[in-house]
Design an enzyme around this catalytic site. Sequence first.
Site, short mmCIF file in Angstrom:
data_model
loop_
_atom_site.label_atom_id
_atom_site.label_comp_id
_atom_site.label_asym_id
_atom_site.label_seq_id
_atom_site.Cartn_x
_atom_site.Cartn_y
_atom_site.Cartn_z
N LYS A 1 0.87 -1.23 -0.02
CA LYS A 1 -0.21 -0.03 0.07
C LYS A 1 0.99 1.08 0.11
O LYS A 1 0.62 2.13 -0.85
CB LYS A 1 -0.97 -0.02 1.15
CG LYS A 1 -1.57 1.45 1.50
CD LYS A 1 -2.38 1.31 2.82
CE LYS A 1 -2.89 2.64 3.22
NZ LYS A 1 -2.06 3.41 3.88
N ASN A 2 1.69 1.30 0.90
CA ASN A 2 2.64 2.63 1.03
C ASN A 2 3.50 2.90 -0.20
O ASN A 2 3.66 4.03 -0.48
CB ASN A 2 3.44 2.61 2.20
CG ASN A 2 2.64 2.40 3.75
OD1 ASN A 2 1.43 2.93 3.59
ND2 ASN A 2 3.13 2.06 4.81
N ARG B 1 -4.63 10.74 3.36
CA ARG B 1 -3.40 11.32 3.44
C ARG B 1 -2.22 11.24 2.66
O ARG B 1 -1.26 12.18 2.25
CB ARG B 1 -2.91 10.80 4.77
CG ARG B 1 -1.79 11.56 5.67
CD ARG B 1 -1.37 11.30 6.91
NE ARG B 1 -0.40 12.05 7.69
CZ ARG B 1 -0.73 13.19 8.14
NH1 ARG B 1 -1.98 13.51 8.30
NH2 ARG B 1 0.24 13.91 8.66
N ASP C 1 -5.64 7.90 9.03
CA ASP C 1 -5.65 7.31 10.44
C ASP C 1 -5.81 8.56 11.66
O ASP C 1 -4.99 9.18 11.53
CB ASP C 1 -4.45 6.24 10.62
CG ASP C 1 -4.85 5.23 9.68
OD1 ASP C 1 -6.11 4.81 9.54
OD2 ASP C 1 -3.89 4.37 9.57
N ASP D 1 3.86 0.10 11.78
CA ASP D 1 2.79 -0.58 11.37
C ASP D 1 2.41 -2.28 11.86
O ASP D 1 1.35 -2.36 11.75
CB ASP D 1 2.63 -0.41 9.74
CG ASP D 1 2.44 1.00 9.40
OD1 ASP D 1 2.13 1.95 10.06
OD2 ASP D 1 2.81 1.14 7.94
N MET E 1 6.33 6.12 17.84
CA MET E 1 6.12 7.29 16.81
C MET E 1 4.75 8.01 17.01
O MET E 1 4.79 9.06 16.54
CB MET E 1 6.30 6.64 15.38
CG MET E 1 7.73 6.09 15.23
SD MET E 1 8.13 5.68 13.38
CE MET E 1 9.67 5.17 13.47
#
Length: 434
Positions: free
Chosen positions: A22-23, A97, A121, A319, A341
Amino acid sequence: MSSFEITGPCRMSGEITPQGAKNEALQVICATLLTSEEVIIDNVPDILDVNNLIALLRKMGVEVRYLGPNRYSFRAADVDIHYMQTDDFRSRASSLRGSIMIMGPLLARYGMAYFPKPGGDKIGRRRLDTHFFGFTELGARFEFNSDEIFYTVHAEELKGTYMLLDEASVTGTANIIMAAVLTPGVTTIYNAACEPYIQQLCKMLSAMGARINGIGSNLLTITGVDKLKGCSHRILPDMIEIGSFIGMAAITKSEITVKDAAPSELGIIPMAFSRMGINFEIRGDDIYIPSQEEYEIDTFIDGSIMTIADAPWPGLTPDLLSVFLVVATQAKGSVLIHQKMFESRLFFVDKLIDMGASIILCDPHRATVIGHNHKTSLRGCVMTSPDIRAGVALLIAALSAKGKSVIHNIEQIDRGYQNIDTRLNQLGASIRRI
């Protein structure tokens, strides 16, 4: 609003192939704006966030063609810059985002870019300072309309320079790289993020004619070129989904083979699962996870409690910490999960406590998990998915729990996981979409 109804415990078996990352997909799709020529991308995941980005690019004037399952063609020959000042653009872009990464390509190619405050998110503060620091270092002017929460960057001329980033932001690094590849002169980026997603972006840009040195390190040197050409690119398998499947197999005592997992690209993830006591075998490009009746968390050499913490690459990706936390609830031993984070990503643990997990939430960043060693099962309950990663962690917990669980707001899960219910049901899960 849709929900999942899960009846557990589910002991699964079989083979499953991870989706495209996805990223990475969000980055390389934005990069197609850097050229007027055709760019073909393979292994594009069919998920909500990616589909929304593709729809946004179509609205911007990019010619997008569907070439078959998970394969697209992009041609950004006639981008409508003025569309970015419309209410429709603000509505679409603010809900995703990852679309912030259109700014770098547009600034480099057209000298201007606009963007509303992005959504995504609700996992804590994720500032955009790194993006705009990089743009201004290249010579752009940055404006922020606080009334409308709208960002503008524009420049008559950009020029390569040296910059030291205050944080190794993945999306910030990607945005700056995409702006720099068409910027005259030499740009040096120190403390750059070096995740596989960034490496893949750089490899794609290099195939398009960009000149980038230092790929895979935190020091990138980019020599600007006049224009970029088209190319073909294949997205890596999603490391977060692979890690989710490994954790799911362990907690449900399932025997699963993750096909085409590209183990060499997983970094420290396999080691972190080994520290949790989870057995697996690398078989070529596949990962085989045998059925385990129990798994014991390791301790440090001095006998102190194991800590699993996130860190910039090549450290452990944040993640996956939600998955590690869930897996620990049925381990033998205890572990401290330290989410450095994001300050709101551990708040879903109250749902796990409702399911019978033994967890002490120390503060917004740390949780201590005392494993049950499968002596006491989690119990089904009704819950709501707060974000993508917590959502799939709750799904994994429900698959191991005794009785019926319901997860609301599964649109959050659909944002990052392609047909997850259908694919897991093929392994023997009992998930019903309602």
